[in-house]
Design an enzyme around this catalytic site. Structure first.
Site, short mmCIF file in Angstrom:
data_model
loop_
_atom_site.label_atom_id
_atom_site.label_comp_id
_atom_site.label_asym_id
_atom_site.label_seq_id
_atom_site.Cartn_x
_atom_site.Cartn_y
_atom_site.Cartn_z
N LYS A 150 102.72 57.14 54.12
CA LYS A 150 101.62 58.11 53.98
C LYS A 150 102.16 59.53 53.91
CE LYS A 150 98.02 55.43 54.11
NZ LYS A 150 96.64 55.16 54.02
N LYS A 209 93.02 50.95 48.39
CA LYS A 209 91.80 51.61 47.90
C LYS A 209 92.07 53.04 47.44
CE LYS A 209 89.77 51.25 52.33
NZ LYS A 209 90.75 51.62 53.36
N LYS A 221 101.34 47.06 47.67
CA LYS A 221 100.08 46.37 47.98
C LYS A 221 98.89 47.04 47.28
CE LYS A 221 98.06 48.57 51.92
NZ LYS A 221 97.06 48.47 52.91
N1 AQP Z 1 96.32 44.58 49.61
C1 AQP Z 1 95.97 44.03 50.76
N2 AQP Z 1 96.25 42.73 51.00
C2 AQP Z 1 95.88 42.15 52.17
N3 AQP Z 1 95.22 42.82 53.16
C3 AQP Z 1 94.92 44.12 52.96
N4 AQP Z 1 94.30 45.04 53.71
C4 AQP Z 1 94.23 46.21 53.04
N5 AQP Z 1 94.82 46.07 51.83
C5 AQP Z 1 95.28 44.78 51.75
C6 AQP Z 1 93.79 44.78 55.04
O1 AQP Z 1 92.46 45.25 55.09
C7 AQP Z 1 92.19 45.83 56.35
C8 AQP Z 1 91.61 47.19 56.17
O2 AQP Z 1 92.55 48.12 55.86
P1 AQP Z 1 92.21 49.66 55.95
O3 AQP Z 1 91.30 50.03 54.89
O4 AQP Z 1 91.75 50.05 57.29
O5 AQP Z 1 93.61 50.30 55.79
P2 AQP Z 1 94.72 50.08 54.77
O6 AQP Z 1 95.53 48.88 55.12
O7 AQP Z 1 95.44 51.39 54.77
O8 AQP Z 1 93.97 49.80 53.41
P3 AQP Z 1 94.18 50.55 52.06
O9 AQP Z 1 93.32 49.89 51.04
O10 AQP Z 1 95.64 50.66 51.73
O11 AQP Z 1 93.57 51.95 52.38
P4 AQP Z 1 94.12 53.38 52.10
O12 AQP Z 1 94.45 53.39 50.63
O13 AQP Z 1 93.01 54.30 52.46
O14 AQP Z 1 95.32 53.56 52.98
C9 AQP Z 1 93.49 45.81 57.15
O15 AQP Z 1 93.45 44.68 57.99
C10 AQP Z 1 94.54 45.62 56.09
O16 AQP Z 1 95.65 44.94 56.58
#
Ligand code: AQP
Length: 347
Positions: free
Chosen positions: A128, A213, A210
């Site tokens: 990040k 969003k 991965k």
């Molecule tokens: N690509 C993924 N594959 C499997 N699991 C995933 N999770 C997120 N992306 C994947 C799981 O979803 C939950 C919610 O995640 P979050 O939104 O709180 O945070 P994150 O992991 O940081 O998700 P993003 O999409 O990558 O968000 P941004 O872009 O805002 O940082 C968690 O349990 C995560 O493991």
């Protein structure tokens, strides 16, 4: 009168209670297929056997700059997606993190039980920082400590998350253990619950990363609100590999990701998929993946639209959830405050 010690009766009571599941999602954008497969699917499955707490973690979301109106909207969207995915507010406590002050309060205490070095080793923090060079704030650094507070407040046994959160869970366990050793057993030590397949859904444009969003490349991510046409286009344009055979092979992450998506969305085994597409081309394969993805996402999207329209009902569910969560969280926080030596007029 019972002749058990206070510790024994506390642990008997804990044994009688249903084990607890806690998990959260940041309202930092529209939820993705990765969130659905990595986390929400398991929430729905676990809520029948566990006391479940599912949280929209808005306090985590502000570690990256958010437009206030967007964050408010995304918070309700996120809660509506939980419900559309099958989280049942009759069975699970659904709430917004900032509505339960104990999360921030416990995080402050846990800051003092976390080493600077161990927080600095977190992969997500490093990623990040690289992604948001213009805003490397302390919140990004202490993010996993707030996450530990989220989990430990509810005496959580299982935390259903994607594979990317494993390291944060390990830190949470270490912090809990350290606190328990410094005083006496206070926190239950939680375990991660990561799906065997789908724990890491990869970007459609860079399958070594991965699916996320906040990926600036919109073609990389399938959002749960995408139209059928958008889903088909994204799958059609998904990056594959130089080979031509359709096999699950980790050294060919593009095709492996699509095989895994087809397997999860259709329920067809990976071996059966490989056999079915043995002498077929990428075009035919991608169109099967696209059909399966549309069938997987469309019902969820339709339920989301209906749930999201009824804001008064959504508000009622979130208020009720916050009250229930607050009661449980306060109990743990009171114990923590007493153990660390905070004076209270009630003691
Ligand atoms: N690509 C993924 N594959 C499997 N699991 C995933 N999770 C997120 N992306 C994947 C799981 O979803 C939950 C919610 O995640 P979050 O939104 O709180 O945070 P994150 O992991 O940081 O998700 P993003 O999409 O990558 O968000 P941004 O872009 O805002 O940082 C968690 O349990 C995560 O493991």
């Amino acid at each position: 009168m019972s002749d058990s010690t206070p510790q024994q009766s506390a642990s008997n009571q804990a044994a009688e209670r249903k084990p607890v599941v806690f998990s959260g999602v940041q309202p930092s954008g529209t939820l993705t297929l990765g969130t659905m497969i990595g986390a929400l699917n398991n929430w729905v499955y676990l809520q029948d056997t566990y006391d479940s707490f599912f949280c929209v973690v808005d306090m985590h979301a502000i570690t990256v700059r958010q437009k206030p109106a967007d964050l408010r909207k995304a918070t309700l969207d996120c809660a509506a997606i939980f419900l559309a995915a099958g989280v049942d507010p009759q069975k699970s406590v659904v709430f917004v993190q900032s509505h339960v002050p104990a999360h921030a309060e416990l995080a402050w205490v846990l800051n003092s039980f976390t080493g600077y070095g161990e927080a600095g080793r977190m992969t997500q923090f490093k990623e990040k920082c690289a992604q948001h060079e213009d805003n490397v704030n302390v919140g990004l650094f202490t993010y996993p400590i707030l996450m530990a507070a989220d989990i430990l407040l509810y005496q959580t046994q299982l935390v259903p998350v994607g594979d990317d959160q494993k390291q944060h869970l390990e830190l949470c366990r270490d912090i809990a253990q350290r606190f328990n050793n410094a005083y006496s057993p206070t926190f239950r030590i939680p375990d991660p619950y990561i799906p065997k397949t789908g724990g890491r859904i990869m970007s459609l444009q860079d399958p070594t990363k991965k699916m996320s969003k906040s990926d600036p490349n919109q073609g990389a991510t399938i959002f749960l609100t995408d139209t059928d046409e958008q889903i088909r286009n994204k799958i059609k344009r998904a990056v594959t590999d130089s080979g031509s055979d359709i096999r699950y092979d980790e050294s060919r992450p593009g095709i492996a990701n699509l095989v895994e998506l087809l397997h999860i969305a259709s329920g067809e085994s990976i071996a059966a998929i490989e056999q079915r597409f043995e002498s077929k081309g990428y075009g035919e394969f991608k169109s099967a993946v696209a059909d399966a993805m549309v069938d997987f996402v469309a019902p969820l999207r339709n339920r989301f639209v209906a749930i999201r329209e009824d804001v008064p009902e959504l508000t009622r569910i979130l208020k009720d959830g916050a009250e229930k969560a607050d009661r449980v969280a306060r109990r743990t926080l009171r114990t923590v405050y007493r153990k660390v030596g905070f004076w209270s007029a009630d003691q």
